[in-house]
Design an enzyme around this catalytic site. Sequence first.
Site, PDB file in Angstrom:
ATOM      1  CD  GLU A   1      -9.679  -1.758   8.060  1.00 34.89           C
ATOM      2  OE1 GLU A   1      -8.895  -2.081   8.833  1.00 34.89           O
ATOM      3  OE2 GLU A   1      -9.721  -0.464   7.220  1.00 34.89           O
TER       4      GLU A   1
ATOM      5  CG  ASP B   1      -7.404  -5.488   5.121  1.00 35.94           C
ATOM      6  OD1 ASP B   1      -7.241  -5.760   5.727  1.00 35.94           O
ATOM      7  OD2 ASP B   1      -6.851  -4.261   4.428  1.00 35.94           O
TER       8      ASP B   1
ATOM      9  CD  GLU C   1      -2.744  -1.401   1.976  1.00 33.70           C
ATOM     10  OE1 GLU C   1      -3.409  -0.777   3.360  1.00 33.70           O
ATOM     11  OE2 GLU C   1      -4.696  -1.554   1.857  1.00 33.70           O
TER      12      GLU C   1
HETATM   13  O1  GCW Z   1      -6.823  -1.994   4.921  1.00 33.73           O
HETATM   14  C1  GCW Z   1      -5.396  -1.976   4.774  1.00 33.73           C
HETATM   15  C2  GCW Z   1      -6.470  -0.782   6.713  1.00 33.73           C
HETATM   16  C3  GCW Z   1      -5.047   0.273   6.263  1.00 33.73           C
HETATM   17  C4  GCW Z   1      -3.848  -0.431   6.766  1.00 33.73           C
HETATM   18  C5  GCW Z   1      -3.511  -1.482   5.950  1.00 33.73           C
HETATM   19  C6  GCW Z   1      -2.975  -2.914   7.097  1.00 33.73           C
HETATM   20  C7  GCW Z   1      -2.373   0.056   8.726  1.00 33.73           C
HETATM   21  O2  GCW Z   1      -7.669  -0.523   5.606  1.00 33.73           O
HETATM   22  O3  GCW Z   1      -5.137   1.069   7.194  1.00 33.73           O
HETATM   23  O4  GCW Z   1      -2.501   0.215   7.385  1.00 33.73           O
HETATM   24  O5  GCW Z   1      -4.929  -2.532   6.132  1.00 33.73           O
HETATM   25  O6  GCW Z   1      -3.000  -3.580   7.264  1.00 33.73           O
HETATM   26  O7  GCW Z   1      -1.411  -2.569   6.283  1.00 33.73           O
END
Ligand code: GCW
Length: 666
Positions: free
Chosen positions: A381, A353, A274
């Site tokens: 989340e 996720d 990411e």
């Molecule tokens: O899907 C994502 C979350 C992010 C998070 C990421 C991860 C910390 O939306 O907020 O970043 O996973 O696990 O690295």
Amino acid sequence: MDTKKWTQLWLEYHKAYDGDGAWSVAFEGFSDNQVVIANAIYEFRRGIEALTGEMVLESGRDDAGKCKVRTLTICNNQSVPAEGYHIEGSEKGILVEASEERGVLYGVFAILRQIACGRKSFEVKESAAPSNPLRMMNHWDNMDGSIERGYSGESFFFEKDQIIINDRTRDYARFMASVGINGVVINNVNVKAAASYLITDRYFDQLARLSEIFNDYGIRLYLSLNFASPIEIGGMDTCDPLDKEVKAWWEGKIKEVYERLPLLGGFLVKADSEGRPGPFTYGRTQADGANMLGDVIKAYGGIIIWRCFVYNCTQDWRDTKTDRARAGYDYFKDLDGAYHDNVILQIKNGPMDFQIREPVSPLLGGLKRTNQMLEVQIAQEYTGHQIDLCYLIPLFKEVLDFHTHCCEGKDTVADVVSGRTMGNTLGGMAAVINTGNDINWTGDDLAAANTYGFGRLSYNTDLSAEEIAREWITMTFKLSKKEEDLLCSMLLRSREIYEKYTSPLGIGWMVTPNDHYGPSVDGYEYSRWGTYHRADHLGIGVDRTDKGTGYAQQYYPENAKLYNDPDSCPEELLLFFHHVPYTRMLKSGKTLIQHIYDSHFEGEEEARGLARDWESLKDSIPSETFDRVKERFDLQLNNAREWRDQVNSYFFRKSGIADEKGRTIY
Ligand code: GCW
């Protein structure tokens, strides 16, 4: 200390019975000069006085004449496993045996837990040893005080780029130790801005203090690391892990870090994920990156925990071959065995996720010669932002109990991450934690069941979700048996209810982009994140079989076969693995579309049931807590209604098939 500023969570210690004596403390092979032992006695004193009214006498004072004095005997017994304990009550007092300090601390918390849950001091009895070597909390706290995916206020570790240390810090350590947590990563895995400087002189003094407070409760401090540190704080123009100068920079840096922070456990690294930098930028492998850091930190006894959340986040929705679910296995499986001994791969429970329902990641157990750690998320989340009730321990149990078929026997995820499968000593469980500086720590008071539950489960993976829920309820509230049963059933029902009114049968997502609360059926459908449900006018689901993306083939044959066929695929995961018509008949005798309608109506109705159940506890819950939680249920009901209507309307409009029961769908 003004304890009104924040709650004591499950360490509130309500009166359990009226004691008839006092306590003295005796040592055999330990002493209260050892600071963890001193803290254990502090906890015993605090707990036993609140639970029974019995005082712990200052040492040397002999009040034996006035009342019955029982003895807490803290005894060094080298046959007790590391971090384990043996506790046994008798008329004379309670014996705590352990082979090292943390075992004593855990033993004392176990005594208090058993008394809080209804035993008399003489009835206390347990022998325990942790299921997992590492039992960690991962904070996604940023140094400006914000928390990524935080739903309980701001950080209690950071504010305005400074580290906060106050009474709350110690309470936090107490709570964590009380459930067996032995490692805490204090900063977000996305290491940016000031957080990159945590490994510089700017923060060493404060970090050293923090590491000592933690250490005194048996907890190791860990930091998330910016893989690009050589560039960002070292002024270099590369962070290529195979570059000699980069390695030399790290050697100097880690030496400096350990001179100042000798108690540091190591680092957690999110790389090539990411938008975060990583070895891929330089054509290197994940193992190249992790091993370089592992080698450098080895001299100090430190470890590198390397996350496997690596995937292409710039996908095109029209591309049906690239499958985000495959990514972890594709990137990491081939390197099995290449990771050095002090490197652990941290793997999210599912391949996507933290959705409300996902299959177990095929990487867990797919790796056979690599240290592995399971990562789960108790920060809600995707599971209701600590507004909607969602007790997650049943989900974690399913993951732990999952048979990977990686070998004969000892093949569950619990076996793999505990080290039982491979006979390795590094592994365990980590949770993205759900705390913040709200008065009750977790926003929703009931979300603390997940904080408590994760700790207890990571220490003892054999506990059931119900046992854990009951303990948490008894320790937190003062309720009648009937009321406890009700609250327990609310917790145990909550995950399924949330699942019913959100995305159906394992497909996941359908959430509002970015914020991830509330429905948006196509919110992530045409975006770059690889999160598609593929609904058209005939059907829905992602074909991940051998004829589709091939994801199902990443499992060992037994599971691959099971998932590959829609008839044998567990129905709750049907849409994760298969694209099927709305008219497909399910095992319940309903069509898929009718299942979608029914489950959404049921989910909304059952959420109302939860809110009603909470209402019925009004007279037995402290009013502030009651009101706080009630407000959350009001919001949950709006959320459930909106999910129900948006999902049902979407599929009615797409499919043109009416609800058999003629209910209102827009
Ligand atoms: O899907 C994502 C979350 C992010 C998070 C990421 C991860 C910390 O939306 O907020 O970043 O996973 O696990 O690295």
